[in-house]
Structure formats: C-alpha cells, structure tokens
Design a protein around this motif. Structure first.
Motif, mmCIF file in Angstrom:
data_model
loop_
_atom_site.group_PDB
_atom_site.id
_atom_site.type_symbol
_atom_site.label_atom_id
_atom_site.label_comp_id
_atom_site.label_asym_id
_atom_site.label_seq_id
_atom_site.Cartn_x
_atom_site.Cartn_y
_atom_site.Cartn_z
ATOM 1 N N PHE A 1 0.821 -1.211 0.000
ATOM 2 C CA PHE A 1 0.000 0.000 0.000
ATOM 3 C C PHE A 1 0.855 1.260 0.000
ATOM 4 O O PHE A 1 0.615 2.200 -0.766
ATOM 5 N N ALA A 2 1.877 1.295 0.868
ATOM 6 C CA ALA A 2 2.724 2.485 0.969
ATOM 7 C C ALA A 2 3.423 2.777 -0.354
ATOM 8 O O ALA A 2 3.460 3.923 -0.824
ATOM 9 N N ILE A 3 3.967 1.747 -0.982
ATOM 10 C CA ILE A 3 4.657 1.935 -2.266
ATOM 11 C C ILE A 3 3.682 2.440 -3.324
ATOM 12 O O ILE A 3 3.974 3.385 -4.064
ATOM 13 N N THR A 4 2.509 1.808 -3.399
ATOM 14 C CA THR A 4 1.505 2.209 -4.383
ATOM 15 C C THR A 4 1.025 3.625 -4.131
ATOM 16 O O THR A 4 0.827 4.409 -5.071
ATOM 17 N N PHE A 5 0.830 3.973 -2.862
ATOM 18 C CA PHE A 5 0.376 5.326 -2.505
ATOM 19 C C PHE A 5 1.374 6.375 -2.973
ATOM 20 O O PHE A 5 1.007 7.365 -3.621
ATOM 21 N N TYR A 6 2.647 6.182 -2.642
ATOM 22 C CA TYR A 6 3.652 7.185 -3.017
ATOM 23 C C TYR A 6 3.804 7.299 -4.533
ATOM 24 O O TYR A 6 3.934 8.407 -5.063
ATOM 25 N N LEU A 7 3.790 6.161 -5.228
ATOM 26 C CA LEU A 7 3.954 6.207 -6.682
ATOM 27 C C LEU A 7 2.767 6.886 -7.362
ATOM 28 O O LEU A 7 2.945 7.667 -8.302
ATOM 29 N N SER A 8 1.558 6.599 -6.897
ATOM 30 C CA SER A 8 0.371 7.141 -7.557
ATOM 31 C C SER A 8 0.079 8.570 -7.142
ATOM 32 O O SER A 8 -0.283 9.405 -7.985
ATOM 33 N N ARG A 9 0.249 8.915 -5.854
ATOM 34 C CA ARG A 9 -0.205 10.214 -5.363
ATOM 35 C C ARG A 9 0.913 11.219 -5.098
ATOM 36 O O ARG A 9 0.648 12.420 -5.060
ATOM 37 N N TRP A 10 2.123 10.735 -4.907
ATOM 38 C CA TRP A 10 3.240 11.658 -4.727
ATOM 39 C C TRP A 10 4.066 11.805 -6.002
ATOM 40 O O TRP A 10 4.835 12.756 -6.107
ATOM 41 N N VAL A 11 3.956 10.867 -6.916
ATOM 42 C CA VAL A 11 4.749 10.925 -8.148
ATOM 43 C C VAL A 11 3.858 11.178 -9.360
ATOM 44 O O VAL A 11 3.942 12.226 -9.992
ATOM 45 N N TYR A 12 2.989 10.224 -9.666
ATOM 46 C CA TYR A 12 2.207 10.332 -10.911
ATOM 47 C C TYR A 12 1.236 11.515 -10.871
ATOM 48 O O TYR A 12 1.107 12.249 -11.855
ATOM 49 N N PHE A 13 0.548 11.695 -9.755
ATOM 50 C CA PHE A 13 -0.458 12.761 -9.680
ATOM 51 C C PHE A 13 0.146 14.153 -9.889
ATOM 52 O O PHE A 13 -0.324 14.915 -10.751
ATOM 53 N N PRO A 14 1.201 14.553 -9.165
ATOM 54 C CA PRO A 14 1.745 15.904 -9.395
ATOM 55 C C PRO A 14 2.568 16.019 -10.673
ATOM 56 O O PRO A 14 2.507 17.044 -11.367
ATOM 57 N N VAL A 15 3.364 14.996 -10.996
ATOM 58 C CA VAL A 15 4.307 15.106 -12.109
ATOM 59 C C VAL A 15 3.607 14.979 -13.456
ATOM 60 O O VAL A 15 3.979 15.670 -14.417
ATOM 61 N N TRP A 16 2.610 14.128 -13.541
ATOM 62 C CA TRP A 16 1.927 13.934 -14.822
ATOM 63 C C TRP A 16 0.582 14.664 -14.872
ATOM 64 O O TRP A 16 0.345 15.447 -15.782
ATOM 65 N N VAL A 17 -0.272 14.435 -13.893
ATOM 66 C CA VAL A 17 -1.627 14.988 -13.966
ATOM 67 C C VAL A 17 -1.616 16.507 -13.785
ATOM 68 O O VAL A 17 -2.073 17.258 -14.658
ATOM 69 N N LEU A 18 -1.106 16.982 -12.638
ATOM 70 C CA LEU A 18 -1.120 18.421 -12.381
ATOM 71 C C LEU A 18 -0.261 19.176 -13.385
ATOM 72 O O LEU A 18 -0.647 20.252 -13.873
ATOM 73 N N ARG A 19 0.898 18.653 -13.691
ATOM 74 C CA ARG A 19 1.795 19.334 -14.626
ATOM 75 C C ARG A 19 1.140 19.457 -16.001
ATOM 76 O O ARG A 19 1.216 20.515 -16.642
ATOM 77 N N THR A 20 0.501 18.395 -16.466
ATOM 78 C CA THR A 20 -0.149 18.444 -17.771
ATOM 79 C C THR A 20 -1.267 19.469 -17.787
ATOM 80 O O THR A 20 -1.402 20.253 -18.743
ATOM 81 N N PHE A 21 -2.064 19.500 -16.729
ATOM 82 C CA PHE A 21 -3.174 20.458 -16.676
ATOM 83 C C PHE A 21 -2.649 21.895 -16.650
ATOM 84 O O PHE A 21 -3.158 22.775 -17.355
ATOM 85 N N ILE A 22 -1.618 22.143 -15.857
ATOM 86 C CA ILE A 22 -1.079 23.498 -15.745
ATOM 87 C C ILE A 22 -0.415 23.940 -17.043
ATOM 88 O O ILE A 22 -0.625 25.070 -17.520
#
Length: 353
Positions: free
Chosen positions: A268-289
């Motif tokens: 869970f911890a590994i999945t949480f960090y990869l999805s919400r600390w890495v993919y969400f800001p680096v790909w999702v937020l960055r793409t939207f901005i």
C-alpha cells in the motif's frame, strides 16, 4: 429569482474556456459529450449503493470476516472496577468533578480517567467486527473500481499520452458509455461515503476524510460538466489504485495475521507514493497546468471553474502529503519495531485500532 440565480451560476464564461459556449458541448456529428442531465441518475445510484452496502455488510461481509477469524470482541478499555461501576450505575459521561473524584480514588490522572470513559463509550458501537465489515465493503468496492477503471482506461489510445488528455477537448473528444458509467458509480459511491461519514466508525483523520470526500465530489462532478472527463477518469483511477491495499491490510490486522498485514501495508505504501506523490503531481497536475491554456485556449479569469478544478486538485495534493507523512511514520515504525502496530493514517479516534 431561481431562474436568475441559475442563469448566473451556469454562465458559460465561468465554466468554459474563452470562445466556447454550452452549445459547443451538445452532442453532434457522432460525438457524444457529457450533459448535466446525465447526472440525474446519480442520486438513485447513491441510494442503491447504500442499500447494497447494508445487505453486503450484514450477509456477506459479516460471514467473510468471521471466516477469517475476526470476532465480535470490542475494544474495551483497561479494567477498572470503580470506572466500570460509575459507567453502569451513575453516568456514562461524568463531569469534571466526578472525574476528579475517581482520579483521587484510583490514583489515575484525570486525563487517564477521561480517556477511559471515552473509550468505554465508543467500545460498543466500534466493535472489531463492525469496523471489519465496513473495511470489507470498502475493500471490495475499491478493488472493483480499480479493475473496472483499468478495463476502461488501459484500452484507450490516449491514456499513455498526456497531451491527448487535452487534444480535441470539446471539439472531438467523445464520451464512451464505459467512461460515463465509471463517472456515475464513482460519484454515487463518494456521495454515499459522505452520507455515511458521520455514522461509520470515527477515525483519527475524520475531518481530513470529510474534506477529501467534498473535494472528490466537486472534482468528479465539475470535470464531467465541463467535459474534462479524461482528467477525471485518470484521477479516479489513481485514487483507487492504493486504497484497496490499505483496506486489505486493515482486514489482515483485524484477523491478527500480522505478517500478512505488514506485507500488504508495505505494498500500500509503495503504491500510494507512486500514484499520489509521483504520478499525480508530475503527470496529472503538470499536464493540466502546462497544456490547459495552450491547447484549450485562454480562460476568462483565475476564478473560472478550470482554475477552481486545479485549486481542488492542490487541496487533494495537500491531503496526499499529510497522509504520506503519516504513512512514512508508519514505515519508520515498521522498520524499527518490526511490525505495524497501529494504522496512523486512519486509526480509531480513541487510538485503539
């Protein structure tokens, strides 16, 4: 008056990029676009989910939890005859004078006496089996959402290319039936969570979860209304990716299978960090901005809904950071103590998970 409010609230200049109106969001030329009227089914789905949850917890989750060794035992506080007699015969919620009297008689501090009564009051309603059935419901539904989300998104031609999340926005992006129902069931589920939030077992992060539910409902609804369904579905999938691992770890903890609990918590911890600390800001937020104004065109102001959508994404990111900190603290305890003793992310409010 209601019509005037509706006209003001649904002003296309607030919701859409410059140069687009609500007429552009009407389905035409074989392209299906989201319609606000589509969401009228969601309240009925919410009620259906609440009914399904009731029968699932009562007839399926209860038997499943008992099969894996979870009993009816309550999280009773430490034994104290004077406190127990006072609770049963005098008052369940003693005032400060009574707490001082009990403290003087038992040698306990007033804080310890107050904590005993708080834990005793919550023991009956927060039985281990009740918490386990709630967790079992969330585990199966999060897992189901994640599997369905993978089925919907991994087959698309745009999921792996972030620029395609924006390309053709409004003009050529067509809403599929699978994505439409993904939205419906996710929105109905979070509405049901919001309704049940004050009745479920109270957790340490009670208000953080409440804010999270509100933000999620606004993001799902808003992204559907303004046709940003590609961003919306990606965000939903990211959130479903780790949650079922946490719920499974809790079930293992309730069943006293510590080694399995530890393994599931680490996953869970590994999945949480990869999805919400890495993919969400680096790909999702960055793409939207970076790509929103470039591809979709300039917005009317910083108070239009696409910006508000971004603001709520940042609120989610703050919550991710907060929960990530607690998870990191748990990982530290895991490496030092050798086991996960308590779920800091969402343990009971009395601290006795």
């Amino acid at each position: 008056m209601l019509q005037a409010f509706s006209d003001w609230f649904w002003n296309y200049k607030f919701w859409l990029p410059q140069g687009f109106t609500w007429d552009d969001l009407k389905s035409s030329n074989g392209i299906t676009r989201p319609q606000l009227s589509d969401l009228y089914i969601v309240p009925a789905l919410t009620v259906a989910l609440l009914v399904i949850r009731y029968f699932f917890e009562r007839y399926i989750a209860l038997r499943f939890c008992r099969c894996i060794g979870i009993s009816e035992a309550s999280n009773l506080p430490e034994p104290n005859n004077l406190c127990e007699n006072t609770y049963l015969c005098v008052t369940r919620n003693p005032d400060q004078a009574k707490i001082k009297e009990i403290s003087a008689s038992t040698g306990w501090t007033q804080q310890r006496v107050s904590r005993w009564f708080r834990k005793r009051r919550s023991a009956k309603k927060n039985t281990l089996l009740r918490k386990a059935t709630e967790t079992c419901w969330r585990f199966f539904i999060y897992l189901g959402f994640f599997v369905y989300g993978c089925y919907v998104l991994l087959r698309t031609d745009w999921f792996y290319d972030t620029r395609k999340w924006m390309e053709g926005y409004i003009t050529s992006q067509s809403l599929t039936v699978e994505i439409k129902w993904y939205y419906f069931i996710e929105l109905a589920f979070y509405l049901s969570l919001l309704i049940q939030h004050f009745y479920d077992t109270k957790r340490k992060d009670f208000w953080q979860q409440f804010v999270h539910h509100i933000c999620t409902i606004i993001l799902i609804t808003g992204s559907y209304v303004i046709a940003h369904f590609r961003f919306g579905t990606v965000i939903m999938l990211l959130h479903d990716a780790s949650d079922y691992w946490l719920e499974s770890a809790k079930l293992a903890n309730y069943a006293k299978t510590q080694r399995l609990c530890d393994v599931l918590f680490v996953i869970f911890a590994i999945t949480f960090y990869l999805s919400r600390w890495v993919y969400f800001p680096v790909w999702v937020l960055r793409t939207f901005i970076m790509d929103n104004a470039k591809i979709c065109g300039p917005l009317q102001s910083y108070f239009t809904f696409p910006y508000i959508f971004l603001y709520f994404c940042f609120i989610l990111m703050i919550l991710h950071l907060y929960w990530g900190y607690l998870i990191g603290r748990m990982v530290y305890k895991f490496t030092v103590a050798g086991k996960v003793e308590k779920d800091d992310r969402s343990g009971d409010s009395d601290g006795s998970d």
